[in-house]
Scaffold this motif. Structure first.
Motif, PDB file in Angstrom:
ATOM      1  N   CYS A   1       3.734  -6.213   2.162  1.00 24.17           N
ATOM      2  CA  CYS A   1       2.447  -5.689   1.701  1.00 24.17           C
ATOM      3  C   CYS A   1       1.292  -6.218   2.542  1.00 24.17           C
ATOM      4  CB  CYS A   1       2.234  -6.042   0.235  1.00 24.17           C
ATOM      5  SG  CYS A   1       3.351  -5.154  -0.874  1.00 24.17           S
ATOM      6  N   HIS A   2       1.413  -7.442   3.008  1.00 22.69           N
ATOM      7  CA  HIS A   2       0.382  -7.976   3.897  1.00 22.69           C
ATOM      8  C   HIS A   2       0.361  -7.217   5.215  1.00 22.69           C
ATOM      9  CE1 HIS A   2      -1.287 -10.764   6.938  1.00 22.69           C
ATOM     10  NE2 HIS A   2      -2.119 -11.083   5.968  1.00 22.69           N
TER      11      HIS A   2
ATOM     12  N   THR B   1       2.077  -6.208  12.091  1.00 24.89           N
ATOM     13  CA  THR B   1       1.709  -4.963  11.437  1.00 24.89           C
ATOM     14  C   THR B   1       2.936  -4.348  10.761  1.00 24.89           C
ATOM     15  OG1 THR B   1       2.105  -3.708  13.460  1.00 24.89           O
ATOM     16  CG2 THR B   1      -0.123  -4.569  13.119  1.00 24.89           C
TER      17      THR B   1
ATOM     18  N   GLY C   1      -1.359  -3.871   4.596  1.00 24.25           N
ATOM     19  CA  GLY C   1      -2.804  -4.037   4.531  1.00 24.25           C
ATOM     20  C   GLY C   1      -3.422  -4.252   5.900  1.00 24.25           C
TER      21      GLY C   1
ATOM     22  N   LEU D   1      -3.490  -0.931   7.779  1.00 27.59           N
ATOM     23  CA  LEU D   1      -4.529  -0.046   7.257  1.00 27.59           C
ATOM     24  C   LEU D   1      -5.918  -0.495   7.703  1.00 27.59           C
ATOM     25  CD1 LEU D   1      -3.226   0.601   3.619  1.00 27.59           C
ATOM     26  CD2 LEU D   1      -3.088   2.119   5.597  1.00 27.59           C
ATOM     27  N   GLN D   2      -6.160  -1.795   7.690  1.00 26.50           N
ATOM     28  CA  GLN D   2      -7.459  -2.292   8.144  1.00 26.50           C
ATOM     29  C   GLN D   2      -7.694  -1.958   9.619  1.00 26.50           C
ATOM     30  OE1 GLN D   2      -7.946  -6.489   7.206  1.00 26.50           O
ATOM     31  NE2 GLN D   2      -6.928  -6.221   5.247  1.00 26.50           N
TER      32      GLN D   2
ATOM     33  N   ASN E   1       5.853  -9.904  -0.408  1.00 26.19           N
ATOM     34  CA  ASN E   1       4.445 -10.102  -0.062  1.00 26.19           C
ATOM     35  C   ASN E   1       4.196  -9.947   1.431  1.00 26.19           C
ATOM     36  OD1 ASN E   1       3.694 -10.620  -2.736  1.00 26.19           O
ATOM     37  ND2 ASN E   1       4.181 -12.795  -2.548  1.00 26.19           N
TER      38      ASN E   1
ATOM     39  N   CYS F   1       5.668  -3.822  -3.980  1.00 30.70           N
ATOM     40  CA  CYS F   1       5.235  -4.998  -3.227  1.00 30.70           C
ATOM     41  C   CYS F   1       6.051  -6.223  -3.621  1.00 30.70           C
ATOM     42  CB  CYS F   1       3.748  -5.261  -3.448  1.00 30.70           C
ATOM     43  SG  CYS F   1       2.681  -4.178  -2.479  1.00 30.70           S
TER      44      CYS F   1
END
Length: 264
Positions: free
Chosen positions: A61-62, A218, A65, A68-69, A58, A55
């Motif tokens: 990685c955001h 994304t 996340g 995935l959400q 940042n 990561c």
């Protein structure tokens, strides 16, 4: 000639599997590279830097996340709706059944760019361009994932022996008990496969997401942008982790299946 005929199928199978798995092997190999410059395209030197710090960016990685959400929410909703639709399509006969069955194939048959543009127009006219974001992406993903869930669960239901449910009813089981102890365990592998497929489709989608994302980004969108400005080795690390995670889930399902078969 006889030896060639006997081994042709095996040779073709091996070539196809190598063709399919070679890109995954390249991604895994390049994740251990220390690139020169911003693009991890040419092998330079073996290094664990990318794995020790996946990561480093940042923004990447955001985006992971966020993907995935969205994938989890879309998978849960699509699996619930698709499973109920599949039961209705297989167990009941109604007038609009053939029409509904045809409509379910439209999201799979229609080009994604057409569906994305249509959804963008719908959201623009209802909530405005400022409303595009997490929920518009999730709604779009649910729309095309439901069809795949229905097809997968329907195939499982169609192959299920109905006499098992009748036997449970003959033993004075209530409809709820029959569904919980007989129907659900039998159809559970199909539901699990449908959920995994829906999650993979959601996390992987790019075209429809571009039209419905607004200002969000994304993971597929981040990768597309990175190809134009920089391609760090961390992207290959994330891809390798997804590949290894998928292989682990498949291996675990095989182990559990064999354990259940052995107990029987």
């Amino acid at each position: 000639m006889a030896w060639i005929r006997e081994h042709t199928l095996l040779a073709v199978t091996v070539v196809i599997f190598v063709f399919m798995l070679l890109p995954n092997a390249v991604i895994l190999w390049m994740s251990f590279n220390r690139p020169v410059g911003k693009f991890d395209y040419v092998w330079h030197q073996f290094s664990l830097d990318a794995w020790l710090n996946p990561c480093a960016n940042n923004e990447m990685c955001h985006s992971i996340g966020l993907s995935l959400q969205i994938g989890v929410v879309a998978t849960i909703v699509a699996t619930i709706l698709g499973t109920m639709i599949a039961f209705a399509m297989v167990r009941y006969r109604f007038k609009a059944r053939s029409g509904v069955n045809a409509l379910l194939f439209l999201p799979m048959a229609a080009p994604e760019v057409v569906m994305g543009a249509t959804l963008a127009a719908l959201f623009f006219n209802t909530i405005g361009p400022g409303g595009l974001g997490f929920w518009t992406i999730t709604i779009a993903h649910v729309m095309f994932c439901v069809s795949y869930v229905v097809v997968t669960v329907k195939s499982r239901l169609a192959g299920m022996d109905p006499t098992l449910e009748r036997a449970a009813q003959d033993l004075y089981a209530t409809p709820a008990q029959t569904f919980r102890h007989v129907t659900l365990p039998l159809v559970a592998p199909g539901i699990a496969a449908a959920a995994l497929l829906a999650f993979a489709l959601s996390v992987d989608d790019y075209i429809i997401t571009v039209f419905t994302a607004g200002n969000l980004e994304t993971f597929p969108m981040y990768i597309w942008g990175s190809v134009q400005r920089a391609y760090p080795a961390q992207i290959d690390v994330i891809g390798s982790l997804m590949l290894l995670g998928t292989m682990a889930v498949i291996a675990l399902s095989q182990i559990v299946g064999r354990a259940r078969t052995a107990r029987r």
